[in-house]
Design an enzyme around this catalytic site. Structure first.
Site, mmCIF file in Angstrom:
data_model
loop_
_atom_site.group_PDB
_atom_site.id
_atom_site.type_symbol
_atom_site.label_atom_id
_atom_site.label_comp_id
_atom_site.label_asym_id
_atom_site.label_seq_id
_atom_site.Cartn_x
_atom_site.Cartn_y
_atom_site.Cartn_z
ATOM 1 N N ILE A 140 -3.881 75.092 62.346
ATOM 2 C CA ILE A 140 -4.118 74.267 63.693
ATOM 3 C C ILE A 140 -3.589 74.885 64.752
ATOM 4 C CG2 ILE A 140 -2.128 72.792 62.843
ATOM 5 C CD1 ILE A 140 -3.652 70.160 63.939
ATOM 6 N N SER A 141 -4.037 74.684 65.729
ATOM 7 C CA SER A 141 -3.475 75.510 67.097
ATOM 8 C C SER A 141 -2.261 74.720 67.622
ATOM 9 C CB SER A 141 -4.754 75.734 68.192
ATOM 10 O OG SER A 141 -5.732 76.215 67.718
#
Ligand code: SAH
Length: 218
Positions: free
Chosen positions: A66-67
């Site tokens: 997940i960024s």
């Protein structure tokens, strides 16, 4: 296992996270508001729950991440989302970015190439809050010709080049935000399509994403 309970502690940590993103230079209040509405800890394994609001990426399975919250805010701000925009996202991953876009009232079409990650979201109850998100298992290099054209396209993996097929699926005047490989990192680029089919390119900061890969994975 993802967690699905929210406490005042989560809310406090999320507020601090949003303050941090603002301090790093995100100015669009609608983007900051959208991020403050989405409980990031729901998108991670509960083992990471205490750290969910730190400014860092996390593993979400299948070696994908997940960024960073700042990266999500940065890409979202560049997209200039308006309510009812049709948005194509390449790289659903945890579906966090998709939910931030849906908070901005976009109609989201999101593609994931990894079957396991695609399937994991089938039982993710929180997504029921966002009926405007449609998820697809497929190769983002192909886009979604059946649903094109899109007002906006966002690529959340490191692209080796700007995919021609995706440019074709952008409306005239539409915007694509894409991190393109440049040495060891990626340059964030914003492509705006002109009426004659050619496009304007703007270059922004460098980021580090997992690679955008060709083809689907079972
Ligand atoms: N937007 C995600 C972060 C994704 S990480 C989130 O909010 O959690 C990048 C994702 O892109 C990974 O899940 C990876 O499997 C996916 N991906 C990489 N290449 C792709 C392609 N060609 N088509 C669709 N998804 C792709």
């Amino acid at each position: 296992m993802r967690s699905n309970t929210e406490t005042y502690l989560h809310k406090g940590m999320r507020k601090k996270m949003v303050d941090g993103i603002r301090e790093k230079g995100i100015t669009d209040e609608s983007v900051l508001e959208a991020i403050s509405q989405v409980p990031r800890h729901y998108f991670l394994d509960s083992a990471f729950e205490k750290h969910a609001y730190e400014e860092r990426a996390f593993l979400i399975g299948e070696d994908q991440t997940i960024s960073h919250p700042y990266t999500v805010a940065y890409q979202t701000q560049l997209l200039q989302i308006k309510p009812f925009d049709k948005v194509l996202e390449v790289g659903t991953g945890s579906a966090y970015q998709a939910c931030v876009l849906a908070e901005l009232k976009a109609k989201v079409f999101t593609i994931e190439r990894q079957k396991k990650l695609f399937d994991a979201n089938k039982s993710f109850e929180f997504l029921q809050n966002y009926p405007t998100i449609r998820r697809f298992y497929g190769d983002g290099f192909e886009g979604l010709p059946t649903y094109a054209p899109f007002d906006k396209i966002i690529i959340t993996a490191a692209a080796p080049f700007i995919p021609e097929k995706l440019i074709k699926q952008l409306k005239s005047g539409g915007i694509m935000v894409i991190p393109v490989n440049e040495g060891d990192a990626q340059r964030m680029m914003r492509i705006t399509k002109r009426a004659d089919g050619t496009f304007d390119e703007e270059k922004f900061d460098e980021f580090s994403f997992v690679p955008m890969l060709i083809g689907k994975k079972d």
